[in-house]
Write a protein that holds these residues in place. Structure first.
Motif, PDB file in Angstrom:
ATOM      1  N   ILE A 188      -2.948  -3.852  16.880  1.00 58.69           N
ATOM      2  CA  ILE A 188      -4.391  -4.056  16.696  1.00 58.69           C
ATOM      3  C   ILE A 188      -5.162  -3.460  17.866  1.00 58.69           C
ATOM      4  O   ILE A 188      -6.186  -2.788  17.682  1.00 58.69           O
ATOM      5  N   GLY A 191      -5.608   0.086  17.448  1.00 53.96           N
ATOM      6  CA  GLY A 191      -6.288   0.499  16.230  1.00 53.96           C
ATOM      7  C   GLY A 191      -5.357   0.823  15.084  1.00 53.96           C
ATOM      8  O   GLY A 191      -5.754   1.438  14.098  1.00 53.96           O
ATOM      9  N   ARG A 192      -4.119   0.382  15.166  1.00 54.80           N
ATOM     10  CA  ARG A 192      -3.134   0.628  14.105  1.00 54.80           C
ATOM     11  C   ARG A 192      -3.085  -0.608  13.199  1.00 54.80           C
ATOM     12  O   ARG A 192      -2.103  -1.342  13.171  1.00 54.80           O
ATOM     13  N   TYR A 193      -4.145  -0.818  12.449  1.00 52.80           N
ATOM     14  CA  TYR A 193      -4.312  -2.075  11.722  1.00 52.80           C
ATOM     15  C   TYR A 193      -3.317  -2.236  10.572  1.00 52.80           C
ATOM     16  O   TYR A 193      -2.808  -3.338  10.343  1.00 52.80           O
ATOM     17  N   SER A 194      -3.044  -1.163   9.844  1.00 53.28           N
ATOM     18  CA  SER A 194      -2.101  -1.286   8.734  1.00 53.28           C
ATOM     19  C   SER A 194      -0.697  -1.579   9.251  1.00 53.28           C
ATOM     20  O   SER A 194       0.042  -2.378   8.650  1.00 53.28           O
TER      21      SER A 194
END
Length: 253
Positions: A188, A191-194
């Motif tokens: 998170i 920014g690697r939410y998936s």
């Protein structure tokens, strides 16, 4: 013959020995199984990876049925559970972890069969102490990108006294206890939410299943899922720790 030509010839000879030499990645090949009616090579991105498939098939044909039997038969014998654990780890631990490492760096199956790439990191890995869905995010994404950087790489050793046994125990126990929470949070932050959602959900499902299986048959769960997590996390963390023991104090990375 120039030095560079000689080196290239030696490298080519070594590669040939590796490709055509006896394989140690597996016990029995797909060609020895009824499954050979399926052309394994046609499923792969690179036909040279057949030994890797053989390793996964070996695990699916031996360890998986054995683990299922432990639970189906409600095995409550610690001797039997320990025998399963020792045999599984002695025969397949190194083979499987190397296979997992390789296939997460370089996808094994062609795009039209990409669902097969999920078998090792999501289904089989908990049998060798690696939480479901955690390996790629932890190793390929985080560890390789952050490169032991304190505050970002969750397996960083920079904040520890690297010649201290007690510091190592703290390092390992921290990973053992909270890596399942820290890893999605790291994703998170980057920014690697998936990837955060995938790791969090898969690990949550894995640990929930472990808890349910423990209530049903604690001994079988201990030796098939819990002890592998403890032992493998210790081994993997010690491996990373060992790589960073001898450092230049003026250049700790």
């Amino acid at each position: 013959m120039s030095v560079s030509t000689k080196v290239q010839a030696q490298a080519s000879e070594l590669a040939g020995k590796d490709i055509h030499g006896p394989r140690n990645e597996y016990l029995f090949a797909s060609a020895d199984m009824p499954l050979d009616c399926i052309c394994v090579e046609s499923l792969l991105n690179d036909k040279r990876d057949v030994p890797t498939v053989n390793c996964l098939l070996n695990v699916c044909c031996t360890t998986v049925p054995a683990a299922i039997l432990l639970h189906a038969l409600h095995v409550d014998s610690h001797a039997l559970g320990l025998l399963y654990f020792i045999l599984n780890y002695a025969v397949f631990l190194q083979r499987f972890l190397l296979t997992l490492h390789f296939t997460e760096h370089r996808k094994l199956f062609r795009p039209e069969y990409k669902w097969l790439n999920l078998i090792a990191p999501y289904v089989l890995s908990p049998l060798y102490g690696v939480p479901s869905g955690a390996y790629r995010l932890h190793h390929v994404v985080m560890h390789h990108i952050e490169d032991n950087k304190q505050g970002w790489d969750l397996s960083a050793t920079e904040g520890f006294q690297r010649d201290s046994v007690s510091s190592f125990l703290g390092y390992w126990l921290r990973f053992l206890a909270i890596s399942g929470v820290e890893l999605p949070l790291y994703a998170i932050r980057r920014g690697r939410y998936s990837e955060a959602a995938t790791a969090a959900c898969s690990m949550a499902v894995g640990w929930t299943l472990t808890a349910l299986l423990w209530r049903r048959c604690a001994v079988a769960t201990l030796y098939s899922l819990v002890l592998p997590y403890v032992v493998s996390s210790l081994a993997l963390m010690f491996g990373n720790w060992s790589q960073h023991i001898f450092v230049d104090p003026n250049n700790p990375r």
